[in-house]
Write an enzyme that holds these catalytic residues in place. Structure first.
Site, PDB file in Angstrom:
ATOM      1  N   SER A   1      -6.449  10.823  -0.332  1.00  0.00           N
ATOM      2  CA  SER A   1      -6.644  11.713  -1.482  1.00  0.00           C
ATOM      3  C   SER A   1      -6.013  11.139  -2.738  1.00  0.00           C
ATOM      4  CB  SER A   1      -6.049  13.076  -1.195  1.00  0.00           C
ATOM      5  OG  SER A   1      -4.673  12.976  -0.923  1.00  0.00           O
TER       6      SER A   1
ATOM      7  N   THR B   1       0.872  -1.178   0.000  1.00  0.00           N
ATOM      8  CA  THR B   1       0.000   0.000   0.000  1.00  0.00           C
ATOM      9  C   THR B   1       0.910   1.230   0.000  1.00  0.00           C
ATOM     10  OG1 THR B   1      -0.258  -0.236   2.405  1.00  0.00           O
ATOM     11  CG2 THR B   1      -2.036  -1.081   1.017  1.00  0.00           C
TER      12      THR B   1
ATOM     13  N   GLU C   1       6.607   4.799   7.479  1.00  0.00           N
ATOM     14  CA  GLU C   1       6.186   6.006   6.759  1.00  0.00           C
ATOM     15  C   GLU C   1       6.982   7.223   7.210  1.00  0.00           C
ATOM     16  OE1 GLU C   1       1.594   4.647   5.801  1.00  0.00           O
ATOM     17  OE2 GLU C   1       2.006   5.849   7.581  1.00  0.00           O
TER      18      GLU C   1
ATOM     19  N   THR D   1      -0.547  -3.006  10.861  1.00  0.00           N
ATOM     20  CA  THR D   1      -1.138  -3.059   9.522  1.00  0.00           C
ATOM     21  C   THR D   1      -0.122  -3.757   8.689  1.00  0.00           C
ATOM     22  OG1 THR D   1      -2.290  -1.026   9.663  1.00  0.00           O
ATOM     23  CG2 THR D   1      -2.024  -1.850   7.529  1.00  0.00           C
TER      24      THR D   1
ATOM     25  N   ASN E   1       0.112  10.441   6.018  1.00  0.00           N
ATOM     26  CA  ASN E   1      -1.158  10.025   6.610  1.00  0.00           C
ATOM     27  C   ASN E   1      -2.239  11.089   6.480  1.00  0.00           C
ATOM     28  OD1 ASN E   1      -0.955   7.255   8.029  1.00  0.00           O
ATOM     29  ND2 ASN E   1       1.015   8.235   8.391  1.00  0.00           N
TER      30      ASN E   1
ATOM     31  N   LYS F   1       4.132  -6.925   4.110  1.00  0.00           N
ATOM     32  CA  LYS F   1       3.837  -5.543   3.754  1.00  0.00           C
ATOM     33  C   LYS F   1       3.487  -4.779   5.017  1.00  0.00           C
ATOM     34  CE  LYS F   1       0.459  -3.503   3.342  1.00  0.00           C
ATOM     35  NZ  LYS F   1      -0.302  -2.536   4.222  1.00  0.00           N
TER      36      LYS F   1
END
Length: 407
Positions: free
Chosen positions: A407, A154, A278, A191, A402, A180
């Protein structure tokens, strides 16, 4: 960008009894693979662990029901949509996908396990997933591990893959796995999705025990942002193709070497998730030693690893080591003698006997903090237990990623 050594292994071992495929179904992404199917030989043993989040996603609920009834033959994963927070409709859609794949593959619906990852709270386009199944089944191949690693991503910036081979006498065992995850990562699991397979022949009950134990030292020892996901799942498969000799207890002569090889693959996959956290710019190992129990070592390590103040200090390369001490102090060890605690950053001791270490300088601390990979070593001086947690810093980009995710 991911931190440190994140290279895909030069050799990726195929696992006899496992085939994989990745295809573009258009669930959310329009220009990349987002549907992965894994076919498992009917001789295989399979073990599964799932999230401890009470608000678990629809596919996790369906997976648990199916796995309780029979050993799986197919795993189907879509990315881009978590199918979480979707109520009865989400469960119906997950079941519809399993039924469609079962019909096409000629197996029982309960032999299909569903997995989803992505945005929470939006209806899953199950029609797109089902429409992509024919291409996914047609593309199944033993050498598609890297394609599958890319297909389950993702916000991941890299594919996460580990593979190794071990020789025991005249038998060669192979272990290959993918994972992942890069955000909403916290122990219990994260996640994250993880799929690891070996061609060893392992008794099903023992395989489940092995997965639980290995998971505790790998995927349950990582944290990026302290959020426990609705969708985490990890699967360990033993196809039994390498030997007819069944490994059925920890006393079996092949058990320890296989367990160690599996652990190395799991830890590598878990660390890759943190390295690709991230917005991460630092890979941080929090090692706690000399505790009374493993649990208190974990409590201290997690307190430090979850602290936004600690994580932002690392992002700034600022040796503000008081933040580490503060986190140790609120970890919940009420009888901790703080005047016995030592803390080091790599080779630089910053805190000794609860105060600034003799000879420590701010320049030395900041020099260590500027490194991309750093170990925080916390010595509690109260016992023989130890444990390790892996985390990363908290950067501006984490907020950007995040804030813009949907979007």
């Amino acid at each position: 960008m991911a931190v440190g050594n994140v290279a895909v292994p030069t050799t990726i071992y195929a696992i006899d009894g496992i085939k994989l495929s990745a295809t573009a179904a258009g669930v959310r992404y329009k220009d990349r693979d987002d549907l992965v199917v894994i076919e498992i030989a009917d001789s295989a043993a399979t073990a599964v662990v799932t999230t401890r989040n009470t608000f678990c996603a629809a596919p996790v609920r369906v997976l648990r029901e199916h796995f309780a009834k029979m050993s799986p033959r197919y795993l189907v994963t879509n990315t881009g949509n978590a199918n979480a927070g979707t109520g009865a409709d989400g469960k119906r859609r997950a079941t519809d996908i399993c039924s469609a794949l079962a019909d096409k593959a000629g197996v029982d619906t309960n032999a299909v396990l569903p997995f989803s990852t992505g945005v929470i709270g939006e209806p899953l386009n199950s029609e797109a997933v089902i429409a992509g199944l024919d291409a996914a089944l047609a593309g199944l191949a033993a050498d598609s591990w890297l394609a599958a690693a890319n297909g389950i991503r993702t916000t991941d910036t890299i594919p996460k893959l580990a593979s190794q081979k071990i020789n025991i006498g005249d038998i060669s065992y192979h272990v290959t796995g993918i994972s992942k995850g890069s955000g909403m990562i916290r122990p219990n699991m994260a996640t994250m999705l993880g799929y690891v397979a070996t061609d060893a022949n392992v008794a099903p009950d023992l395989l489940q025990e092995m997965l639980i134990a290995i998971n505790e030292q790998s995927f349950n020892r990582i944290t990026v942002d302290g959020d426990t996901s609705t969708n985490d799942c990890c699967v360990l498969i033993a196809t039994g193709k390498a030997s007819s000799q069944v490994i059925d207890s920890p006393e079996h002569p092949h058990y320890s070497l296989l367990f160690n090889a599996l652990t190395e693959v799991f830890v590598r996959l878990a660390q890759l998730i943190v390295r690709d956290g991230e917005g991460a710019t630092k890979f941080i190992t929090v090692k706690v030693t000399s505790g009374k129990t493993t649990q208190e070592c974990c409590d201290v390590a997690y307190a430090v690893a979850h602290s936004p103040l600690v994580k932002t200090a690392f992002f700034a390369s600022d040796a503000n080591w008081g933040r580490i001490l503060a986190a140790v102090g609120y970890a919940g060890i009420e009888d901790l003698d703080t005047e016995q605690v030592d803390v080091s950053l790599d080779e630089v001791m910053i805190c000794q006997n609860g105060g600034v270490a003799m000879g420590y300088t701010e320049a030395a601390g900041n020099k260590v903090m500027s490194r991309p990979e750093i170990t925080i070593h916390i010595d509690l001086a109260r016992g023989e237990a130890s444990d390790t947690v892996y985390t990363c810093d908290l950067s501006y980009d984490y907020v950007k990623i995040n804030a813009d995710y949907r979007s």
